[in-house]
Design a protein around this motif. Structure first.
Motif, mmCIF file in Angstrom:
data_model
loop_
_atom_site.group_PDB
_atom_site.id
_atom_site.type_symbol
_atom_site.label_atom_id
_atom_site.label_comp_id
_atom_site.label_asym_id
_atom_site.label_seq_id
_atom_site.Cartn_x
_atom_site.Cartn_y
_atom_site.Cartn_z
ATOM 1 N N LEU A 30 0.832 -1.202 0.000
ATOM 2 C CA LEU A 30 0.000 0.000 0.000
ATOM 3 C C LEU A 30 0.868 1.253 0.000
ATOM 4 O O LEU A 30 1.991 1.253 0.512
ATOM 5 C CB LEU A 30 -0.915 0.018 1.232
ATOM 6 C CG LEU A 30 -1.831 -1.203 1.429
ATOM 7 C CD1 LEU A 30 -2.623 -1.049 2.723
ATOM 8 C CD2 LEU A 30 -2.756 -1.383 0.240
ATOM 9 N N GLN A 33 -1.281 6.688 1.359
ATOM 10 C CA GLN A 33 -2.709 6.950 1.518
ATOM 11 C C GLN A 33 -3.506 5.677 1.810
ATOM 12 O O GLN A 33 -4.735 5.723 1.924
ATOM 13 C CB GLN A 33 -3.275 7.624 0.262
ATOM 14 C CG GLN A 33 -2.970 9.109 0.164
ATOM 15 C CD GLN A 33 -1.489 9.378 -0.084
ATOM 16 O OE1 GLN A 33 -0.871 8.715 -0.908
ATOM 17 N NE2 GLN A 33 -0.932 10.340 0.638
ATOM 18 N N GLY A 34 -2.799 4.557 1.919
ATOM 19 C CA GLY A 34 -3.480 3.305 2.209
ATOM 20 C C GLY A 34 -4.105 2.654 0.999
ATOM 21 O O GLY A 34 -4.882 1.704 1.135
ATOM 22 N N ARG A 35 -3.781 3.138 -0.201
ATOM 23 C CA ARG A 35 -4.290 2.544 -1.432
ATOM 24 C C ARG A 35 -3.234 1.625 -2.034
ATOM 25 O O ARG A 35 -2.049 1.738 -1.702
ATOM 26 C CB ARG A 35 -4.685 3.644 -2.422
ATOM 27 C CG ARG A 35 -5.860 4.505 -1.956
ATOM 28 C CD ARG A 35 -6.369 5.387 -3.090
ATOM 29 N NE ARG A 35 -5.386 6.372 -3.492
ATOM 30 C CZ ARG A 35 -5.289 7.596 -2.973
ATOM 31 N NH1 ARG A 35 -6.125 7.971 -2.023
ATOM 32 N NH2 ARG A 35 -4.371 8.439 -3.382
#
Length: 254
Positions: A30, A33-35
């Motif tokens: 990831l 931004q946690g994406r």
């Protein structure tokens, strides 16, 4: 600053047992931004006779096909399917490398390096992960590059990241075993910023189609050495067309 768009390129042939783990490892990474770190993961099925393509697709990769055998040709085929992006990561499909170690390679490029090489010589290598001929071949090729271009390299490792702009400037062409050394030498010739970072090497899953056979070993050695000779001869004939040597940094071991 927006996150860069990143594509992972995985050339694979008969890697049914490993490819799902490799793709899953990359998909689990990831960004800040946690994406998902990768916008796309492309596996090029290079003439597999097993379920490599099916397993890769089930793991979440996009799959393209190239029936003509050749490491460089498989990479070129996969890249041809991409839109313009910011960064490319190359990784083998045999599970010899660790997905999480893609992150420092990518970060090096986002910080300004043109090309970041994952050096197996600088990292830890599991017993039996590299054959004797692989070690000798890498040392010989690295020595030739140092002697000819005065640039110290430690490995021709296939685990690497490169910016899209730098990749486009290289005009990559070798369809077979000379792909990795072509990228490194052309980057040196064009004065690009190159960095080596340590990566660990585990024993691959399954038998290598290159180092695991006499034919593959001879073909790889011939391809690498002939590529070095060809690029040196091109520079010797037309030195005015090339930029100064690249800047290379990283941790080295004697």
């Amino acid at each position: 600053m927006p996150e860069p768009t990143i594509a992972a390129i995985i050339p694979a042939r008969d890697e049914e047992k490993a490819i799902g783990t490799v793709v899953a490892g990359l998909k689990n990474l990831l960004n800040q931004q946690g994406r998902p770190l990768f916008d796309t993961i492309v596996v090029c099925d290079n003439g597999s006779r097993d379920r490599t393509a099916e397993v890769a697709r089930q793991a979440g990769a996009s799959v393209v096909y190239q029936p003509v055998a050749g490491y460089g040709l498989a990479c070129l085929t996969a890249i041809a399917q991409l839109p313009e992006i910011d960064l490319l990561l190359f990784m083998d499909g045999d599970n010899a490398f660790r997905a999480e170690q893609a992150r420092p390679l990518i970060e090096a490029v986002t910080r300004g390096a043109d090309l970041a090489i994952g050096s197996r010589a600088l990292g830890n290598t599991a017993p039996g992960a590299l054959t004797f001929t692989q070690r000798v071949g890498n040392r010989l090729a690295s020595m030739l590059i140092r002697r000819i271009w005065g640039t110290r390299v430690t490995d021709l490792g296939p685990f690497r990241a490169i910016s899209w702009q730098a990749y486009r400037r290289l005009n990559m062409a070798d369809p077979r075993f000379g792909w990795t050394v072509e990228m490194q030498v052309k980057a040196i010739q064009l004065g690009m910023s190159v960095i080596e970072l340590p990566v660990d090497t585990d024993r691959r899953i399954g038998r290598s189609k290159i180092s695991g056979t006499i034919k593959g070993t001879i073909g790889a050695a011939t391809g690498i050495l002939s590529t070095i000779a060809r690029l040196w001869w091109r520079e010797f004939r037309s030195p005015e067309s090339l930029a100064p040597a690249a800047t290379v940094s990283g941790r080295y071991e004697s």
